[in-house]
Design a protein around this motif. Structure first.
Motif, PDB file in Angstrom:
ATOM      1  N   ASN A 170       0.835  -1.212   0.000  1.00  0.00           N
ATOM      2  CA  ASN A 170       0.000   0.000   0.000  1.00  0.00           C
ATOM      3  C   ASN A 170       0.867   1.259   0.000  1.00  0.00           C
ATOM      4  O   ASN A 170       0.524   2.276   0.593  1.00  0.00           O
ATOM      5  N   VAL A 171       1.999   1.177  -0.684  1.00  0.00           N
ATOM      6  CA  VAL A 171       2.964   2.271  -0.749  1.00  0.00           C
ATOM      7  C   VAL A 171       2.812   3.021  -2.074  1.00  0.00           C
ATOM      8  O   VAL A 171       2.732   2.386  -3.133  1.00  0.00           O
ATOM      9  N   PRO A 172       2.768   4.358  -2.065  1.00  0.00           N
ATOM     10  CA  PRO A 172       2.674   5.134  -3.311  1.00  0.00           C
ATOM     11  C   PRO A 172       3.905   4.933  -4.199  1.00  0.00           C
ATOM     12  O   PRO A 172       5.015   4.701  -3.714  1.00  0.00           O
ATOM     13  N   VAL A 173       3.680   5.068  -5.522  1.00  0.00           N
ATOM     14  CA  VAL A 173       4.748   4.870  -6.505  1.00  0.00           C
ATOM     15  C   VAL A 173       4.832   6.092  -7.414  1.00  0.00           C
ATOM     16  O   VAL A 173       3.805   6.639  -7.842  1.00  0.00           O
ATOM     17  N   LEU A 174       6.062   6.532  -7.710  1.00  0.00           N
ATOM     18  CA  LEU A 174       6.323   7.592  -8.681  1.00  0.00           C
ATOM     19  C   LEU A 174       7.347   7.097  -9.689  1.00  0.00           C
ATOM     20  O   LEU A 174       8.021   6.086  -9.457  1.00  0.00           O
ATOM     21  N   MET A 175       7.475   7.837 -10.802  1.00  0.00           N
ATOM     22  CA  MET A 175       8.474   7.476 -11.801  1.00  0.00           C
ATOM     23  C   MET A 175       9.386   8.663 -12.069  1.00  0.00           C
ATOM     24  O   MET A 175       8.928   9.791 -12.309  1.00  0.00           O
ATOM     25  N   ALA A 176      10.696   8.417 -11.998  1.00  0.00           N
ATOM     26  CA  ALA A 176      11.691   9.468 -12.255  1.00  0.00           C
ATOM     27  C   ALA A 176      11.643   9.896 -13.722  1.00  0.00           C
ATOM     28  O   ALA A 176      11.425   9.071 -14.611  1.00  0.00           O
ATOM     29  N   ARG A 177      11.873  11.179 -13.954  1.00  0.00           N
ATOM     30  CA  ARG A 177      11.856  11.704 -15.327  1.00  0.00           C
ATOM     31  C   ARG A 177      13.082  12.588 -15.559  1.00  0.00           C
ATOM     32  O   ARG A 177      13.345  13.518 -14.796  1.00  0.00           O
ATOM     33  N   ASN A 178      13.830  12.285 -16.597  1.00  0.00           N
ATOM     34  CA  ASN A 178      15.015  13.061 -17.003  1.00  0.00           C
ATOM     35  C   ASN A 178      16.076  13.140 -15.895  1.00  0.00           C
ATOM     36  O   ASN A 178      16.850  14.095 -15.834  1.00  0.00           O
ATOM     37  N   SER A 179      16.087  12.163 -15.041  1.00  0.00           N
ATOM     38  CA  SER A 179      17.085  12.118 -13.974  1.00  0.00           C
ATOM     39  C   SER A 179      17.113  10.711 -13.398  1.00  0.00           C
ATOM     40  O   SER A 179      16.123   9.985 -13.478  1.00  0.00           O
ATOM     41  N   ASP A 180      18.257  10.339 -12.820  1.00  0.00           N
ATOM     42  CA  ASP A 180      18.317   9.029 -12.186  1.00  0.00           C
ATOM     43  C   ASP A 180      17.653   9.084 -10.809  1.00  0.00           C
ATOM     44  O   ASP A 180      17.512  10.158 -10.214  1.00  0.00           O
ATOM     45  N   VAL A 181      17.252   7.941 -10.324  1.00  0.00           N
ATOM     46  CA  VAL A 181      16.494   7.859  -9.077  1.00  0.00           C
ATOM     47  C   VAL A 181      17.281   8.404  -7.893  1.00  0.00           C
ATOM     48  O   VAL A 181      16.744   9.137  -7.057  1.00  0.00           O
ATOM     49  N   GLU A 236      -4.883  -0.285 -18.060  1.00  0.00           N
ATOM     50  CA  GLU A 236      -3.436  -0.151 -18.068  1.00  0.00           C
ATOM     51  C   GLU A 236      -2.982   0.741 -16.904  1.00  0.00           C
ATOM     52  O   GLU A 236      -3.792   1.323 -16.192  1.00  0.00           O
ATOM     53  N   VAL A 237      -1.664   0.860 -16.765  1.00  0.00           N
ATOM     54  CA  VAL A 237      -1.074   1.582 -15.635  1.00  0.00           C
ATOM     55  C   VAL A 237      -0.638   2.988 -16.045  1.00  0.00           C
ATOM     56  O   VAL A 237      -0.086   3.178 -17.130  1.00  0.00           O
ATOM     57  N   ALA A 238      -0.881   3.953 -15.175  1.00  0.00           N
ATOM     58  CA  ALA A 238      -0.363   5.320 -15.328  1.00  0.00           C
ATOM     59  C   ALA A 238       0.224   5.759 -13.988  1.00  0.00           C
ATOM     60  O   ALA A 238      -0.418   5.598 -12.950  1.00  0.00           O
ATOM     61  N   ILE A 239       1.448   6.289 -14.017  1.00  0.00           N
ATOM     62  CA  ILE A 239       2.156   6.674 -12.796  1.00  0.00           C
ATOM     63  C   ILE A 239       2.635   8.115 -12.927  1.00  0.00           C
ATOM     64  O   ILE A 239       3.223   8.490 -13.943  1.00  0.00           O
ATOM     65  N   SER A 240       2.412   8.916 -11.904  1.00  0.00           N
ATOM     66  CA  SER A 240       2.873  10.312 -11.920  1.00  0.00           C
ATOM     67  C   SER A 240       4.394  10.375 -11.964  1.00  0.00           C
ATOM     68  O   SER A 240       5.084   9.570 -11.327  1.00  0.00           O
ATOM     69  N   ALA A 274       3.438   9.073 -16.531  1.00  0.00           N
ATOM     70  CA  ALA A 274       4.016   7.996 -17.335  1.00  0.00           C
ATOM     71  C   ALA A 274       2.928   6.998 -17.700  1.00  0.00           C
ATOM     72  O   ALA A 274       2.168   6.546 -16.845  1.00  0.00           O
ATOM     73  N   VAL A 275       2.850   6.659 -18.982  1.00  0.00           N
ATOM     74  CA  VAL A 275       1.813   5.754 -19.491  1.00  0.00           C
ATOM     75  C   VAL A 275       2.459   4.427 -19.888  1.00  0.00           C
ATOM     76  O   VAL A 275       3.515   4.404 -20.523  1.00  0.00           O
ATOM     77  N   PHE A 276       1.787   3.337 -19.530  1.00  0.00           N
ATOM     78  CA  PHE A 276       2.294   1.995 -19.817  1.00  0.00           C
ATOM     79  C   PHE A 276       1.276   1.209 -20.642  1.00  0.00           C
ATOM     80  O   PHE A 276       0.067   1.455 -20.553  1.00  0.00           O
ATOM     81  N   ARG A 277       1.790   0.300 -21.452  1.00  0.00           N
ATOM     82  CA  ARG A 277       0.930  -0.620 -22.201  1.00  0.00           C
ATOM     83  C   ARG A 277       1.441  -2.035 -21.994  1.00  0.00           C
ATOM     84  O   ARG A 277       2.581  -2.346 -22.311  1.00  0.00           O
ATOM     85  N   ARG A 278       0.590  -2.872 -21.398  1.00  0.00           N
ATOM     86  CA  ARG A 278       0.965  -4.252 -21.057  1.00  0.00           C
ATOM     87  C   ARG A 278       2.242  -4.285 -20.208  1.00  0.00           C
ATOM     88  O   ARG A 278       3.118  -5.116 -20.415  1.00  0.00           O
ATOM     89  N   GLY A 279       2.327  -3.328 -19.311  1.00  0.00           N
ATOM     90  CA  GLY A 279       3.458  -3.266 -18.401  1.00  0.00           C
ATOM     91  C   GLY A 279       4.671  -2.534 -18.922  1.00  0.00           C
ATOM     92  O   GLY A 279       5.605  -2.258 -18.167  1.00  0.00           O
ATOM     93  N   LYS A 280       4.692  -2.184 -20.199  1.00  0.00           N
ATOM     94  CA  LYS A 280       5.834  -1.507 -20.817  1.00  0.00           C
ATOM     95  C   LYS A 280       5.586  -0.005 -20.914  1.00  0.00           C
ATOM     96  O   LYS A 280       4.504   0.438 -21.308  1.00  0.00           O
ATOM     97  N   PHE A 281       6.613   0.772 -20.588  1.00  0.00           N
ATOM     98  CA  PHE A 281       6.517   2.235 -20.672  1.00  0.00           C
ATOM     99  C   PHE A 281       6.442   2.664 -22.136  1.00  0.00           C
ATOM    100  O   PHE A 281       7.247   2.251 -22.963  1.00  0.00           O
TER     101      PHE A 281
END
Length: 394
Positions: free
Chosen positions: A130-141, A191-195, A226-233
């Motif tokens: 139950n932990v929130p998830v984000l995706m890094a953009r234009n930078s490493d984590v 499908e999955v979408a992640i901020s 971030a938009v995913f299709r069948r698990g792929k970004f």
């Protein structure tokens, strides 16, 4: 005999009631943030940990002047191997039950499916889903997790506060948790979408204590979806288009609409209640998506010389607000259609309402969704004008 039995009972009770999993506090490292990335040059997975530095987070005392958190990184051919390699880096045992945020690297998302990334979370009993998830953009984590904020000691908690604030006040970014991602990956028709999150400013300064001593600070900001299709970004959606996902899934709490009052000026309408209902059907081999949204709000800013107390003017602003919201919803859906990713769960609605039609279309739903006809109907009620009715003269 009775005394002997009593002695045996007391002895066994004393032996069995101890804390078998007892750990000293100075022997554990409480991890509050976790990042997962990929290093293409070494072909290794990277796991970044952000743990609390106890000596710098005490209620009493000034501390030693060190950073309030400790961030470190390990690598491995699998995520589990990278996690076990922490024993080569730190002297304490990681405790994962207090993780508050997970950040996925953009490089990793481009290489691996989300199925691979979240498999380890569902199998490991020590980590919560139950932990929130984000995706890094234009930078490493690691860089994102290393940026030192000025208004909170723990960077991960600052990021978490921004997600909640944006979700409650703006409506463009929603909170998605690990278990919701797993449900979308294993379910049908969604499908999955992640901020996303990125760094604004000088990255080198942002990761040092100098960032706390300057007015030109480096900070992290929520940045697209971030938009995913069948698990792929597959790509990013930016701006107000991201609002459509929160509206359709009825997750939005509050948002602002900018409407024209004349060629040069705008008015603002604050939406504070919203309810959407979606219907999906297949007619003549084409998917038809119909969205009906009822919204309620109030005038938060009036920059036109029009009397809002008049019913005609109020209706005019309501119709303009309806058209603006319809536009935002449609633009978000069109952006997802171009990526052939049904992040809204329209396929899931078809599955529940028209099972036979879904069974015939589920294997090529991506294509059908991308060519779907979309009808959006918005009804807007402006219920108030704030603390003032008449506008200032302009």
């Amino acid at each position: 005999m009775r005394n002997r039995l009593s002695f045996i009972f007391i002895f066994l009770f004393a032996c069995l009631s101890g804390c078998s999993n007892y750990k000293e506090l100075n022997g554990i490292s409480i991890v509050v943030g976790l990042g997962i990335d990929y290093n293409p040059s070494k072909d290794l997975y990277e796991v970044v940990y952000q743990s609390i530095n106890p000596s710098e987070n005490t209620a009493q005392g000034a501390g030693s002047g060190a950073t309030p958190i400790v961030t470190y990184k390990t690598t491995g051919k699998t995520l589990s191997e990278a996690a076990m390699n922490t024993s080569n880096v730190i002297s304490r045992q990681n405790i994962y039950s207090h993780i508050e945020l997970v950040i996925i690297g953009e490089k990793l998302a481009k290489k691996e499916s989300l199925n691979f990334i979240f498999d380890v979370f569902e199998r490991n009993a020590s980590s919560r889903v139950n932990v929130p998830v984000l995706m890094a953009r234009n930078s490493d984590v690691k860089t994102i997790m290393d940026i030192l904020p000025s208004n909170d000691k723990i960077p991960v908690r600052t990021i978490l506060g921004k997600i909640k604030n944006a979700s409650d006040s703006l409506g463009e970014h929603g909170i998605i948790k690990i278990y919701e991602i797993i449900e979308n990956l294993t379910g049908l028709g969604s499908e999955v979408a992640i901020s996303g999150i990125s760094v604004l400013g000088n990255k080198e300064t942002g990761t040092t204590k100098a960032n706390l001593e300057t007015m030109r600070k480096t900070y992290v900001k929520l940045d697209g979806m971030a938009v995913f299709r069948r698990g792929k970004f597959v790509g990013w959606v930016d701006g107000k288009k991201t609002k459509s996902l929160q509206i359709i899934k009825n997750k939005i709490k509050k948002t602002n609409l900018r409407i024209h009052c004349n060629k040069k000026r705008y008015n603002s309408v604050m939406v504070n209640r919203l309810n959407s209902d979606s219907n999906v059907d297949i007619k003549n081999n084409q998917v038809v998506i119909t969205i009906k949204t009822n919204t309620y709000g109030y005038i938060s800013e009036l920059l036109c010389n029009k009397d809002i107390s008049k019913k005609k003017i109020k209706k005019e602003y309501e119709r303009k607000a309806e058209r603006e919201l319809e536009k935002e919803i449609k633009e978000g859906i069109v952006a997802a259609q171009k990526m052939k990713s049904d992040v809204f769960g329209f396929g899931e609605i078809l599955h529940y309402k028209h099972l036979s039609k879904w069974n015939k279309s589920k294997h090529h739903w991506d294509e059908l969704f991308s060519q779907a006809k979309v009808n959006v109907h918005v009804h807007m009620d402006i219920e108030g004008t704030g603390m003032r009715i008449k506008p200032y003269p302009y």
